[in-house]
Design a protein around this motif. Structure first.
Motif, PDB file in Angstrom:
ATOM      1  N   ASP A  53     -20.653  33.853 -33.178  1.00 18.09           N
ATOM      2  CA  ASP A  53     -20.880  32.627 -33.953  1.00 18.09           C
ATOM      3  C   ASP A  53     -19.594  31.837 -34.164  1.00 18.09           C
ATOM      4  O   ASP A  53     -19.461  31.079 -35.131  1.00 18.09           O
ATOM      5  CB  ASP A  53     -21.533  32.932 -35.306  1.00 18.09           C
ATOM      6  CG  ASP A  53     -22.337  31.738 -35.832  1.00 18.09           C
ATOM      7  OD1 ASP A  53     -22.740  30.892 -35.013  1.00 18.09           O
ATOM      8  OD2 ASP A  53     -22.547  31.657 -37.052  1.00 18.09           O
ATOM      9  N   LEU A  54     -18.626  31.976 -33.242  1.00 20.56           N
ATOM     10  CA  LEU A  54     -17.398  31.192 -33.332  1.00 20.56           C
ATOM     11  C   LEU A  54     -17.687  29.722 -33.027  1.00 20.56           C
ATOM     12  O   LEU A  54     -18.508  29.406 -32.158  1.00 20.56           O
ATOM     13  CB  LEU A  54     -16.362  31.717 -32.335  1.00 20.56           C
ATOM     14  CG  LEU A  54     -15.719  33.063 -32.653  1.00 20.56           C
ATOM     15  CD1 LEU A  54     -14.828  33.507 -31.501  1.00 20.56           C
ATOM     16  CD2 LEU A  54     -14.915  32.986 -33.948  1.00 20.56           C
ATOM     17  N   PRO A  55     -17.013  28.800 -33.700  1.00 20.71           N
ATOM     18  CA  PRO A  55     -17.181  27.376 -33.406  1.00 20.71           C
ATOM     19  C   PRO A  55     -16.637  27.035 -32.014  1.00 20.71           C
ATOM     20  O   PRO A  55     -15.672  27.644 -31.546  1.00 20.71           O
ATOM     21  CB  PRO A  55     -16.376  26.681 -34.503  1.00 20.71           C
ATOM     22  CG  PRO A  55     -15.446  27.711 -35.022  1.00 20.71           C
ATOM     23  CD  PRO A  55     -16.099  29.035 -34.831  1.00 20.71           C
ATOM     24  N   GLN A  56     -17.281  26.048 -31.382  1.00 17.30           N
ATOM     25  CA  GLN A  56     -16.914  25.659 -30.019  1.00 17.30           C
ATOM     26  C   GLN A  56     -16.636  24.161 -29.928  1.00 17.30           C
ATOM     27  O   GLN A  56     -17.326  23.353 -30.539  1.00 17.30           O
ATOM     28  CB  GLN A  56     -18.057  25.943 -29.044  1.00 17.30           C
ATOM     29  CG  GLN A  56     -18.576  27.350 -28.984  1.00 17.30           C
ATOM     30  CD  GLN A  56     -19.796  27.399 -28.092  1.00 17.30           C
ATOM     31  OE1 GLN A  56     -19.695  27.372 -26.868  1.00 17.30           O
ATOM     32  NE2 GLN A  56     -20.968  27.448 -28.697  1.00 17.30           N
ATOM     33  N   ILE A  57     -15.645  23.835 -29.111  1.00 19.44           N
ATOM     34  CA  ILE A  57     -15.421  22.466 -28.654  1.00 19.44           C
ATOM     35  C   ILE A  57     -15.553  22.497 -27.137  1.00 19.44           C
ATOM     36  O   ILE A  57     -14.918  23.317 -26.473  1.00 19.44           O
ATOM     37  CB  ILE A  57     -14.024  21.953 -29.048  1.00 19.44           C
ATOM     38  CG1 ILE A  57     -13.830  22.017 -30.557  1.00 19.44           C
ATOM     39  CG2 ILE A  57     -13.818  20.525 -28.540  1.00 19.44           C
ATOM     40  CD1 ILE A  57     -12.404  21.736 -31.000  1.00 19.44           C
ATOM     41  N   VAL A  58     -16.393  21.620 -26.584  1.00 20.59           N
ATOM     42  CA  VAL A  58     -16.631  21.603 -25.143  1.00 20.59           C
ATOM     43  C   VAL A  58     -16.258  20.238 -24.578  1.00 20.59           C
ATOM     44  O   VAL A  58     -16.641  19.202 -25.138  1.00 20.59           O
ATOM     45  CB  VAL A  58     -18.105  21.911 -24.814  1.00 20.59           C
ATOM     46  CG1 VAL A  58     -18.338  21.873 -23.308  1.00 20.59           C
ATOM     47  CG2 VAL A  58     -18.500  23.275 -25.360  1.00 20.59           C
ATOM     48  N   ALA A  59     -15.516  20.241 -23.478  1.00 24.00           N
ATOM     49  CA  ALA A  59     -15.180  19.013 -22.753  1.00 24.00           C
ATOM     50  C   ALA A  59     -15.685  19.173 -21.322  1.00 24.00           C
ATOM     51  O   ALA A  59     -15.030  19.818 -20.494  1.00 24.00           O
ATOM     52  CB  ALA A  59     -13.682  18.749 -22.775  1.00 24.00           C
ATOM     53  N   PRO A  60     -16.865  18.648 -21.011  1.00 20.94           N
ATOM     54  CA  PRO A  60     -17.447  18.855 -19.671  1.00 20.94           C
ATOM     55  C   PRO A  60     -16.688  18.083 -18.597  1.00 20.94           C
ATOM     56  O   PRO A  60     -16.220  16.959 -18.823  1.00 20.94           O
ATOM     57  CB  PRO A  60     -18.866  18.306 -19.816  1.00 20.94           C
ATOM     58  CG  PRO A  60     -19.097  18.146 -21.286  1.00 20.94           C
ATOM     59  CD  PRO A  60     -17.756  17.893 -21.889  1.00 20.94           C
TER      60      PRO A  60
END
Length: 353
Positions: free
Chosen positions: A109-116
């Motif tokens: 349940d760690l927070p995520q930042i995604v840059a596709p």
């Protein structure tokens, strides 16, 4: 209008050119102090640059993301999460990298930042497909949704033309099935058709002019909408077949979707005259299945599953697997008809209508 249920997923989206520059402030906004940067092997150098951009808050880099999200790779990354006391994830790349981030988030349940960097659209869905012992299992969980998605058009300018085409048609597949999903609704249908129009408009231009910023922006916008559709409503025959094919025969993800989509649409077309007419119009075609096949032609995509690594014996095996675990589809699942669908996709023939 018939009744419907619409459920929206929380998402923070930053869209534009040069938006990756806002990554450090997003890390700070989420109060992350020991970030793990994720990437695929071919983007290892980019991952190191991303870590340098984040600065002291980047604790480690893992550049082993692999297609179809093998559990063994996730377990390897999890060891790094534990030893480095990771408190957040930054995934920069395509569907493989996003999938790894989701797999870790499911477990932690760690927070995520995604840059596709492709048009996969996975970053907008609560769906995770993991592969273990040659079987791909799909599940949905809000735990895998990223906290922030940074869409930076600049990250897609160097995406190879061939991958741009198949990645874009993979995104279109998300929106196509949203048009006739069991839990479809008019809001998602609007987004689906807008996403398909944007993609169909952009992809042929990208083939001719890969650096065209307007076309790249349209494609990334379309990918966002198409991914949002997949994440909000369900899937049907097309995605089930592609997950079976990809997990069983280790076929390339976007290319498999591109080869199968026209045939899956042709299979369902008799049950969906209104939806198919709307799809054809969004594609600028007279027939939806043929329009998808022609779009694949326009981007130079491979039509035949046999050229993607599928063995001929896989036709019967996949047909058996498709009917062994029944799921909802607008047209009932008929073993012989599905077998014929797969055979046409295996050979790379035009869809039968």
């Amino acid at each position: 209008m018939t009744g419907f249920v619409y459920t929206s997923h929380p998402a923070r989206v930053i869209f534009g050119s040069g938006t990756l520059a806002r990554l450090p402030e997003e890390v700070e906004r989420l109060d992350l102090h020991r970030v793990l940067v994720l990437a695929a092997p071919q983007q290892a150098d980019d991952a190191q640059q991303i870590a340098a951009r984040i600065g002291p808050r980047a604790a480690a880099v893992f550049s082993g993301a692999t297609m179809h999200t093998p559990v063994s790779v996730t377990e390897e990354a999890m060891r790094l999460v534990q030893t480095e006391r990771i408190d957040g994830l930054v995934a920069v790349g395509g569907g493989s990298t996003t999938g790894l981030g989701k797999a870790i988030a499911l477990r932690t349940d760690l927070p995520q930042i995604v840059a596709p960097t492709t048009y996969a659209g996975s970053e907008m869905t609560p769906i995770l497909g993991e592969t273990r012992d040659g079987q791909k299992v799909t599940q949905k969980s809000p735990r895998v949704l990223p906290e922030t998605v940074i869409y930076d058009v600049d990250l897609t300018l160097n995406l190879p033309v061939a991958l741009s085409g198949t990645s874009g048609i993979n995104a279109i597949a998300h929106a196509v099935e949203a048009l006739y999903a069991q839990d479809r609704n008019p809001i998602m249908s609007l987004m689906a058709l807008e996403g398909i129009r944007a993609m169909a408009r952009a992809l042929p231009v990208i083939v001719q002019s890969p650096g065209d910023r307007a076309a790249r922006s349209d494609a990334l916008y379309g990918a966002w909408l198409c991914g949002l559709c997949l994440g909000t409503v369900g899937m049907a025959l097309h995605h089930k077949l592609c997950h079976t094919l990809g997990g069983t025969f280790d076929l390339p993800h976007a290319e498999t979707h591109t080869a199968v989509l026209p045939h899956a649409v042709a299979y369902n077309a008799p049950a969906l005259p209104d939806e198919m007419a709307a799809l054809a119009a969004a594609l600028g075609a007279t027939d939806a299945a043929q329009g998808l096949f022609d779009l694949a032609d326009a981007v130079g995509a491979q039509h035949a599953l046999k050229h993607l690594g599928m063995p001929e014996a896989g036709i019967e095996r996949t047909a058996d697997m498709a009917v062994a675990n029944p799921y909802w589809n607008p047209r009932p699942l008929e073993r012989q008809a599905i077998r014929d669908l797969i055979a046409h996709a295996y050979a790379g023939e035009r869809p039968q209508i």
